[in-house]
Design a protein around this motif. Structure first.
Motif, PDB file in Angstrom:
ATOM      1  N   GLU A   1       0.830  -1.205   0.000  1.00 53.56           N
ATOM      2  CA  GLU A   1       0.000   0.000   0.000  1.00 53.56           C
ATOM      3  C   GLU A   1       0.864   1.253   0.000  1.00 53.56           C
ATOM      4  O   GLU A   1       0.582   2.212  -0.702  1.00 53.56           O
ATOM      5  CB  GLU A   1      -0.916   0.019   1.227  1.00 53.56           C
TER       6      GLU A   1
ATOM      7  N   THR B   1      -2.293  13.279  13.417  1.00 50.10           N
ATOM      8  CA  THR B   1      -2.243  12.311  12.321  1.00 50.10           C
ATOM      9  C   THR B   1      -0.822  11.767  12.157  1.00 50.10           C
ATOM     10  O   THR B   1       0.134  12.534  12.100  1.00 50.10           O
ATOM     11  CB  THR B   1      -2.685  12.973  10.997  1.00 50.10           C
TER      12      THR B   1
ATOM     13  N   LEU C   1       1.448   9.934   9.590  1.00 50.79           N
ATOM     14  CA  LEU C   1       1.581   9.567   8.178  1.00 50.79           C
ATOM     15  C   LEU C   1       2.787   8.658   8.005  1.00 50.79           C
ATOM     16  O   LEU C   1       3.861   8.918   8.555  1.00 50.79           O
ATOM     17  CB  LEU C   1       1.747  10.815   7.315  1.00 50.79           C
TER      18      LEU C   1
ATOM     19  N   ARG D   1       0.354   6.913   3.626  1.00 46.72           N
ATOM     20  CA  ARG D   1      -0.949   6.557   4.188  1.00 46.72           C
ATOM     21  C   ARG D   1      -0.934   6.876   5.678  1.00 46.72           C
ATOM     22  O   ARG D   1       0.109   6.834   6.323  1.00 46.72           O
ATOM     23  CB  ARG D   1      -1.239   5.051   4.035  1.00 46.72           C
ATOM     24  N   THR D   2      -2.115   7.117   6.229  1.00 49.32           N
ATOM     25  CA  THR D   2      -2.240   7.269   7.671  1.00 49.32           C
ATOM     26  C   THR D   2      -2.292   5.880   8.302  1.00 49.32           C
ATOM     27  O   THR D   2      -2.534   4.874   7.604  1.00 49.32           O
ATOM     28  CB  THR D   2      -3.524   8.034   8.050  1.00 49.32           C
TER      29      THR D   2
ATOM     30  N   GLY E   1      -4.621   4.810  10.176  1.00 45.90           N
ATOM     31  CA  GLY E   1      -5.997   4.344   9.957  1.00 45.90           C
ATOM     32  C   GLY E   1      -6.193   3.749   8.576  1.00 45.90           C
ATOM     33  O   GLY E   1      -6.858   2.729   8.418  1.00 45.90           O
ATOM     34  N   GLN E   2      -5.621   4.394   7.560  1.00 48.02           N
ATOM     35  CA  GLN E   2      -5.744   3.870   6.195  1.00 48.02           C
ATOM     36  C   GLN E   2      -5.026   2.534   6.055  1.00 48.02           C
ATOM     37  O   GLN E   2      -5.499   1.646   5.334  1.00 48.02           O
ATOM     38  CB  GLN E   2      -5.173   4.873   5.196  1.00 48.02           C
ATOM     39  N   LEU E   3      -3.896   2.380   6.744  1.00 43.60           N
ATOM     40  CA  LEU E   3      -3.176   1.109   6.679  1.00 43.60           C
ATOM     41  C   LEU E   3      -3.924  -0.001   7.415  1.00 43.60           C
ATOM     42  O   LEU E   3      -3.880  -1.160   7.015  1.00 43.60           O
ATOM     43  CB  LEU E   3      -1.759   1.265   7.245  1.00 43.60           C
TER      44      LEU E   3
ATOM     45  N   GLU F   1      -7.271  -0.173   7.864  1.00 48.34           N
ATOM     46  CA  GLU F   1      -8.623  -0.383   7.325  1.00 48.34           C
ATOM     47  C   GLU F   1      -8.842  -1.708   6.592  1.00 48.34           C
ATOM     48  O   GLU F   1      -9.809  -2.419   6.884  1.00 48.34           O
ATOM     49  CB  GLU F   1      -8.996   0.786   6.419  1.00 48.34           C
TER      50      GLU F   1
END
Length: 118
Positions: free
Chosen positions: A23, A66, A68, A29-30, A32-34, A36
């Motif tokens: 990814e 955040t 990152l 990516r944050t 959270g995005q990782l 998800e």
């Protein structure tokens, strides 16, 4: 193998972390995005991210609240270099095996009879 390579291969030994790296190859990516795609808690994602960070495979930047993450491919190049030795080792072994099998097949194939087309 150096201690740094040990931590890289340890980090790469987990499928979740490998997917996170994939990814990150598409951009930062944050946390959270990782997390998800895995349906895991932020705490569990953080543990995976910490393993990647310890191995030097990612850089984490805190912007306010955040976190990152971005890929740092340098340690992957070192791991690739180490694996490349074994790629050459096995390629040369398989080339020898291929040659031996072809020689064996050639000895088993009867020569064509005179006057016949093959």
């Amino acid at each position: 193998m150096t201690p740094q390579l040990d931590t890289v291969f340890h980090a790469l030994g987990d499928a979740t972390r490998r997917r996170m790296l994939r990814e990150l190859a598409n951009g930062e990516r944050t946390v959270g995005q990782l997390a998800e795609p895995f349906s895991i808690s932020l705490a569990a994602a953080s543990k995976h991210i910490k393993a990647l960070e310890t191995a030097g495979l990612i850089q984490r930047e805190v912007r306010g609240r955040t976190h990152l993450c971005r890929l740092d491919p340098g340690p992957l190049a070192d791991a690739h270099e180490w694996l490349n030795f074994y790629e050459h080792f096995w390629t040369s072994r398989l080339d020898v095996l291929d040659r031996l099998l072809r020689e064996e097949d050639a000895r088993k194939t009867p020569p064509p009879k005179e006057g016949t087309d093959r």
